[in-house]
Write a protein that holds these residues in place. Structure first.
Motif, PDB file in Angstrom:
ATOM      1  N   GLY A 120     -18.511  31.227  12.386  1.00  0.00           N
ATOM      2  CA  GLY A 120     -19.082  30.238  13.621  1.00  0.00           C
ATOM      3  C   GLY A 120     -20.603  30.245  13.550  1.00  0.00           C
ATOM      4  N   SER A 121     -21.088  31.494  13.646  1.00  0.00           N
ATOM      5  CA  SER A 121     -22.420  31.786  13.773  1.00  0.00           C
ATOM      6  C   SER A 121     -23.279  31.288  12.622  1.00  0.00           C
ATOM      7  CB  SER A 121     -22.775  33.202  13.980  1.00  0.00           C
ATOM      8  OG  SER A 121     -22.167  33.974  15.175  1.00  0.00           O
ATOM      9  N   LEU A 122     -22.875  31.556  11.501  1.00  0.00           N
ATOM     10  CA  LEU A 122     -23.623  31.019  10.268  1.00  0.00           C
ATOM     11  C   LEU A 122     -23.529  29.320  10.009  1.00  0.00           C
ATOM     12  CD1 LEU A 122     -22.788  33.506   7.688  1.00  0.00           C
ATOM     13  CD2 LEU A 122     -24.879  33.344   8.758  1.00  0.00           C
ATOM     14  N   ILE A 123     -22.401  28.681  10.441  1.00  0.00           N
ATOM     15  CA  ILE A 123     -22.259  27.382  10.649  1.00  0.00           C
ATOM     16  C   ILE A 123     -23.188  26.695  11.566  1.00  0.00           C
ATOM     17  CG2 ILE A 123     -20.724  25.433  11.046  1.00  0.00           C
ATOM     18  CD1 ILE A 123     -18.408  27.148   9.707  1.00  0.00           C
ATOM     19  N   ALA A 124     -23.002  27.374  12.717  1.00  0.00           N
ATOM     20  CA  ALA A 124     -24.123  26.691  13.860  1.00  0.00           C
ATOM     21  C   ALA A 124     -25.441  27.030  13.510  1.00  0.00           C
ATOM     22  CB  ALA A 124     -23.612  27.627  15.149  1.00  0.00           C
ATOM     23  N   ALA A 125     -25.889  28.214  13.050  1.00  0.00           N
ATOM     24  CA  ALA A 125     -27.214  28.316  12.413  1.00  0.00           C
ATOM     25  C   ALA A 125     -27.562  27.122  11.397  1.00  0.00           C
ATOM     26  CB  ALA A 125     -27.546  29.670  11.780  1.00  0.00           C
ATOM     27  N   PHE A 126     -26.804  26.874  10.489  1.00  0.00           N
ATOM     28  CA  PHE A 126     -27.120  26.087   9.468  1.00  0.00           C
ATOM     29  C   PHE A 126     -27.317  24.549  10.069  1.00  0.00           C
ATOM     30  CE2 PHE A 126     -25.494  22.397   6.894  1.00  0.00           C
ATOM     31  CZ  PHE A 126     -26.380  22.363   5.679  1.00  0.00           C
ATOM     32  N   ILE A 127     -26.525  24.239  11.272  1.00  0.00           N
ATOM     33  CA  ILE A 127     -26.455  22.887  11.804  1.00  0.00           C
ATOM     34  C   ILE A 127     -27.830  22.873  12.494  1.00  0.00           C
ATOM     35  CG2 ILE A 127     -25.566  21.699  13.690  1.00  0.00           C
ATOM     36  CD1 ILE A 127     -22.848  22.571  12.821  1.00  0.00           C
ATOM     37  N   VAL A 128     -28.239  23.942  13.372  1.00  0.00           N
ATOM     38  CA  VAL A 128     -29.534  23.921  14.234  1.00  0.00           C
ATOM     39  C   VAL A 128     -30.717  23.656  13.288  1.00  0.00           C
ATOM     40  CG1 VAL A 128     -30.983  25.289  15.599  1.00  0.00           C
ATOM     41  CG2 VAL A 128     -28.468  25.034  16.212  1.00  0.00           C
ATOM     42  N   ALA A 129     -30.499  24.348  12.181  1.00  0.00           N
ATOM     43  CA  ALA A 129     -31.739  24.419  11.307  1.00  0.00           C
ATOM     44  C   ALA A 129     -32.071  23.255  10.453  1.00  0.00           C
ATOM     45  CB  ALA A 129     -31.490  25.418  10.095  1.00  0.00           C
ATOM     46  N   SER A 130     -30.824  22.356  10.512  1.00  0.00           N
ATOM     47  CA  SER A 130     -31.151  21.125   9.698  1.00  0.00           C
ATOM     48  C   SER A 130     -30.820  20.002  10.655  1.00  0.00           C
ATOM     49  CB  SER A 130     -29.885  21.036   8.821  1.00  0.00           C
ATOM     50  OG  SER A 130     -28.330  21.130   9.188  1.00  0.00           O
ATOM     51  N   ILE A 131     -30.926  20.213  12.089  1.00  0.00           N
ATOM     52  CA  ILE A 131     -30.957  19.340  13.155  1.00  0.00           C
ATOM     53  C   ILE A 131     -31.934  18.191  12.993  1.00  0.00           C
ATOM     54  CG2 ILE A 131     -31.936  20.191  14.889  1.00  0.00           C
ATOM     55  CD1 ILE A 131     -29.407  19.546  16.393  1.00  0.00           C
ATOM     56  N   GLY A 132     -33.044  18.521  12.566  1.00  0.00           N
ATOM     57  CA  GLY A 132     -34.302  17.530  12.355  1.00  0.00           C
ATOM     58  C   GLY A 132     -33.939  16.613  11.223  1.00  0.00           C
ATOM     59  N   THR A 133     -33.366  17.096  10.170  1.00  0.00           N
ATOM     60  CA  THR A 133     -33.128  16.321   9.057  1.00  0.00           C
ATOM     61  C   THR A 133     -31.631  15.197   9.555  1.00  0.00           C
ATOM     62  OG1 THR A 133     -33.583  17.879   7.701  1.00  0.00           O
ATOM     63  CG2 THR A 133     -32.347  16.086   6.860  1.00  0.00           C
ATOM     64  N   LEU A 134     -30.972  15.964  10.386  1.00  0.00           N
ATOM     65  CA  LEU A 134     -29.567  15.052  10.640  1.00  0.00           C
ATOM     66  C   LEU A 134     -30.212  13.981  11.597  1.00  0.00           C
ATOM     67  CD1 LEU A 134     -26.946  18.130  11.160  1.00  0.00           C
ATOM     68  CD2 LEU A 134     -27.145  16.353   9.456  1.00  0.00           C
ATOM     69  N   PHE A 135     -30.846  14.302  12.457  1.00  0.00           N
ATOM     70  CA  PHE A 135     -31.220  13.313  13.641  1.00  0.00           C
ATOM     71  C   PHE A 135     -32.200  12.103  12.761  1.00  0.00           C
ATOM     72  CE2 PHE A 135     -31.266  15.985  17.446  1.00  0.00           C
ATOM     73  CZ  PHE A 135     -30.172  15.201  17.915  1.00  0.00           C
ATOM     74  N   THR A 136     -33.127  12.560  11.638  1.00  0.00           N
ATOM     75  CA  THR A 136     -33.649  11.417  10.897  1.00  0.00           C
ATOM     76  C   THR A 136     -32.819  10.647  10.130  1.00  0.00           C
ATOM     77  OG1 THR A 136     -35.476  13.083  10.903  1.00  0.00           O
ATOM     78  CG2 THR A 136     -35.420  11.370   9.249  1.00  0.00           C
ATOM     79  N   ILE A 137     -31.733  11.197   9.675  1.00  0.00           N
ATOM     80  CA  ILE A 137     -30.735  10.329   8.746  1.00  0.00           C
ATOM     81  C   ILE A 137     -30.073   9.453   9.762  1.00  0.00           C
ATOM     82  CG2 ILE A 137     -28.735  10.650   7.452  1.00  0.00           C
ATOM     83  CD1 ILE A 137     -29.964  13.053   6.273  1.00  0.00           C
ATOM     84  N   VAL A 138     -29.554  10.122  10.864  1.00  0.00           N
ATOM     85  CA  VAL A 138     -28.746   9.240  11.707  1.00  0.00           C
ATOM     86  C   VAL A 138     -29.497   7.948  12.111  1.00  0.00           C
ATOM     87  CG1 VAL A 138     -27.471   9.081  13.830  1.00  0.00           C
ATOM     88  CG2 VAL A 138     -26.874  11.179  12.180  1.00  0.00           C
ATOM     89  N   TYR A 139     -30.831   8.321  12.678  1.00  0.00           N
ATOM     90  CA  TYR A 139     -31.690   7.179  13.089  1.00  0.00           C
ATOM     91  C   TYR A 139     -32.051   6.466  12.025  1.00  0.00           C
ATOM     92  CZ  TYR A 139     -35.948   5.448  15.292  1.00  0.00           C
ATOM     93  OH  TYR A 139     -36.977   4.409  15.996  1.00  0.00           O
ATOM     94  N   GLY A 140     -32.087   6.702  10.859  1.00  0.00           N
ATOM     95  CA  GLY A 140     -32.447   5.739   9.675  1.00  0.00           C
ATOM     96  C   GLY A 140     -31.331   4.787   9.555  1.00  0.00           C
ATOM     97  N   MET A 141     -29.946   5.288   9.676  1.00  0.00           N
ATOM     98  CA  MET A 141     -28.842   4.512   9.405  1.00  0.00           C
ATOM     99  C   MET A 141     -28.830   3.616  10.514  1.00  0.00           C
ATOM    100  SD  MET A 141     -26.186   7.573   8.074  1.00  0.00           S
ATOM    101  CE  MET A 141     -25.075   6.434   8.065  1.00  0.00           C
ATOM    102  N   GLY A 142     -29.340   3.877  11.695  1.00  0.00           N
ATOM    103  CA  GLY A 142     -29.271   3.014  12.811  1.00  0.00           C
ATOM    104  C   GLY A 142     -30.038   1.808  12.727  1.00  0.00           C
ATOM    105  N   ILE A 143     -31.210   1.914  12.068  1.00  0.00           N
ATOM    106  CA  ILE A 143     -32.148   0.855  12.014  1.00  0.00           C
ATOM    107  C   ILE A 143     -31.671  -0.040  11.242  1.00  0.00           C
ATOM    108  CG2 ILE A 143     -34.642   0.197  11.390  1.00  0.00           C
ATOM    109  CD1 ILE A 143     -35.329   2.947  12.452  1.00  0.00           C
TER     110      ILE A 143
END
Length: 113
Positions: free
Chosen positions: A90-113
């Motif tokens: 759980g900790s390693l998965i959460a650390a990966f998600i937090v580390a890549s959250i900027g990229t995830l937001f950028t991808i989701v935001y780009g898909m919404g445009i």
């Protein structure tokens, strides 16, 4: 039809970033912060500091999970081993998600445009 497409492609003189230099490649890989591009540099620094602190806490929890695994294996305690496995995963998965959250937001935001 092919002639019209060729004219449109050739008529667009948009320069390529960096014109094939290494500088253009490095700047092309930098995130543009997607929806957070309008916040100031101070806000970005605060967001990065919070993300770094969360990652450190999660890595500390992963280390605690490893300790649970070691102690559980040495004492043949299956409950403690399972707890350590869950905490580590759980900790390693959460650390990966937090580390890549900027990229995830950028991808989701780009898909919404």
């Amino acid at each position: 039809m092919l002639h019209a497409v060729t004219e449109v492609i050739l008529a667009d003189p948009s320069p390529q970033p960096g014109s094939g230099t290494v500088d253009g490649l490095v700047k092309g890989l930098a995130p543009d912060w997607g929806p957070f591009s309008q916040v100031g540099t101070t806000a970005r620094t605060v967001i990065q500091a919070i993300m770094a602190a969360v990652i450190l806490v999660l890595l500390g929890r992963a280390l605690l999970g490893v300790i649970h695994l070691k102690v559980g294996n040495s004492q043949h305690d299956t409950v403690q081993v399972k707890q350590g496995q869950k905490e580590l995963a759980g900790s390693l998965i959460a650390a990966f998600i937090v580390a890549s959250i900027g990229t995830l937001f950028t991808i989701v935001y780009g898909m919404g445009i």
